[in-house]
Design an enzyme around this catalytic site. Sequence first.
Site, PDB file in Angstrom:
ATOM      1  N   LYS A   1      23.071 -56.751 -14.682  1.00 52.97           N
ATOM      2  CA  LYS A   1      23.248 -55.809 -13.566  1.00 52.97           C
ATOM      3  C   LYS A   1      23.803 -54.466 -14.038  1.00 52.97           C
ATOM      4  O   LYS A   1      23.452 -53.424 -13.483  1.00 52.97           O
ATOM      5  CB  LYS A   1      24.130 -56.415 -12.479  1.00 52.97           C
ATOM      6  CG  LYS A   1      25.562 -56.739 -12.896  1.00 52.97           C
ATOM      7  CD  LYS A   1      26.538 -55.751 -12.324  1.00 52.97           C
ATOM      8  CE  LYS A   1      27.958 -56.166 -12.648  1.00 52.97           C
ATOM      9  NZ  LYS A   1      28.948 -55.166 -12.280  1.00 52.97           N
TER      10      LYS A   1
ATOM     11  N   ASP B   1      29.341 -50.646  -7.314  1.00 51.29           N
ATOM     12  CA  ASP B   1      29.324 -51.833  -8.171  1.00 51.29           C
ATOM     13  C   ASP B   1      30.258 -52.891  -7.593  1.00 51.29           C
ATOM     14  O   ASP B   1      31.231 -52.568  -6.914  1.00 51.29           O
ATOM     15  CB  ASP B   1      29.774 -51.449  -9.586  1.00 51.29           C
ATOM     16  CG  ASP B   1      29.504 -52.540 -10.605  1.00 51.29           C
ATOM     17  OD1 ASP B   1      28.766 -53.489 -10.287  1.00 51.29           O
ATOM     18  OD2 ASP B   1      30.037 -52.442 -11.728  1.00 51.29           O
TER      19      ASP B   1
END
Length: 758
Positions: free
Chosen positions: A42, A230
């Site tokens: 990610k 995030d």
Amino acid sequence: MTLPAPSSDDPPYLRGLNTPQREAVLTTDGPVLVLAGAGTGKTAALTARLAHLLFTRKAWPSEILSVTFTNKAAREMRERVGRLVGDIVEGMPWLGTFHAIGAKMLRRHAELVGLQSNFTILDTDDQLRLLKQLISAADLDEKRWPARSLAGLIDGWKNKGLTPSDLDAGESELYANGRGQELYAAYQTRLKALNACDFGDLLLHMLVILKTRRDVLEHYQQRFKYIMVDEYQDTNSVQYLWLRLLAQERKNIACVGDDDQSIYSWRGAQVENILKFERDFPGAKVIRLEQNYRSTPHILGAASGVIANNGGRLGKTLWTELDAGEKVRVIGVWDGPEEARRVSDEIETARARGKSYDEIAILVRAQHQTREFEDRFISIGLPYRIVGGFRFYERAEIRDALAYLRIVHQPADDLAFERIVNTPKRGLGDKAVAKLHMLARASGTPLSIAAARILDTDELTPQARRALGNFVGDLARWRDMASQLPHPELARQLLDESGYTAMWQNEKSAEAAGRLENLSELVRAMEEYETLGAFLEHVSLVMDNDANADDAKVTIMTIHAAKGLEYDTVFLVGWEEGLFPSQRALDEGGLASLEEERRLAYVAITRARRLATILHAANRRIYGQWTSSLPSRFVAELPDDHVEAETTMSGGESLWRANWTDRADPFADVSRGTGRGPGWQRAAGSGSFTREPARVVEARTSAISLGNKGRDDLSVGLRVFHQKFGYGRIEEIEGNKLEIEFEQAGRKRVMDSFVSIA
């Protein structure tokens, strides 16, 4: 949108990305939720997306809001993007943590909440000092209503986005019988008078401004063409509300996270924020990153099998192109000490085969579990490091408790006396302690002797003399007790009578319960030594173990601290009901806490790249009592196809292969409302173990409870058999505890439920 096919003309940031990662990078407009499973790259997708926005000139650096949870993550993102697109990333003023960006915004609009732009951000010590002043001014007893408890409540209210006027009666009742709102308001007023904020204010003040000043809100909505977040699963209410306001106009918000790794509710994180993303932003595109680059298929299969039992999740299926590797091992051991021995033996075997200590980790659910591993590793010279915390004997509460024991054992120990003379608070101020030091130096005597002498003078105020007199009397009494009581019992009484235990019981912070567990583990550790002096000497040797920091070491840490890390070999220890899942968490949070505990299990398993080993013990000593333990319900949820199980008995002499049977039996657990987990029993006539139906667990648990009253069929002199220590004769009986002289193992103190008549 139709994605362009990968080609040799792709910019550097797209090369090497898989199809879902490319989609996360190239889907720039509209709301996007990237569900990124553990080990699915990610960070690579997130940084590539940021690089793409800059490279294609969709936005200038100052028009992108990119939020992380840690300064380390912000630095890493800045460095990675810099390598992809060059120095342009240095012009990104809005890349940082929530608090850093909140502070930057607030300094521009401070006057709107009664502050000046040069406001001070208080640290924890300053915050507590201010709260103590307010508690005293409100004529409240700070011992009964600690400042740290109020600080924790205020931080929680700010995390929820609540100002003093937003508190309802229920929230206000949480402190000083309904005075929470009053003191919160007084605290905020005092902060403004000091032109100061605490960390919670950095976002709360900006949330208030964005809600009440349309012009400010529109300014930032127009400025930020793109918003990226995030670890979205870790956002709390105030962060969520702040982001939603900023994104409502353009709706170009991309959130990256994993609902299966939301494990910080105790810090205010709400997994619901990621679960309702599509409702908050209708038409949102959900992209799943499911190809794992870290772990073997067996590890992923085991983790996926456990997390599938959670109801509150968006769902994804991790897969990998790596070789199958070894199955996840599940090992049952007799007790905690055997668990530590088994792990150390496994580590030494791995080291002999060329594995580096740096590639091995031990993950615990609670900090107090590290103690047995530390003692074992010290005794055999196995190097280790504690990550995310202190070594067991270095923790503040342990050092305090040891100081009490040291001054009882050795009255001349001035360092110990100085550490605990006013811990917990006894009304001895700095001036009183300074006079005590002066007398000790002038007379050449230890502080404890000087303390007794100064009581016969008028050097101290009546309050200080009374407080010191009580303390000196306590020390004398504890020294008398030391010759009469077993040293573990002395420690229990000393910590209770000194008020030290009560100090942490009254502390309502998130760390307080863990500190109490550590103190209980300290007392338990003392039971393994003949005398108090022998135990204190052991601690000194442990504390002196300070190997070269550059040497390879085994890592020991909590599962929470391990999030985001990975190791070739991981030992997951203490997987028993009550320990993991934590009984305290289940009692406080019910089904929601059970699901978070299960997410912790998922995080723990997915830290392993090549080998994961889960251990559970049949017996644990808790608060000085041996207690039978049931394997964690998470062990029962592991899929058979990905697990290899064994159970060791009698100190590891025999190995039993565990065949999990009766899988269709409906097991009771918290999600079904009974609060019980799975049990295990020996299959008749075989060397295998089977899982017990809930009714059997209930009956056996009741029998154990009744056994605490003592068995009627045992008497002094009777020959008995213990599965671990062998044959022996009963020397003393005290309730359900037996003193037995074993033929091979010597004298041991055991519970009667663990012996049979020979």
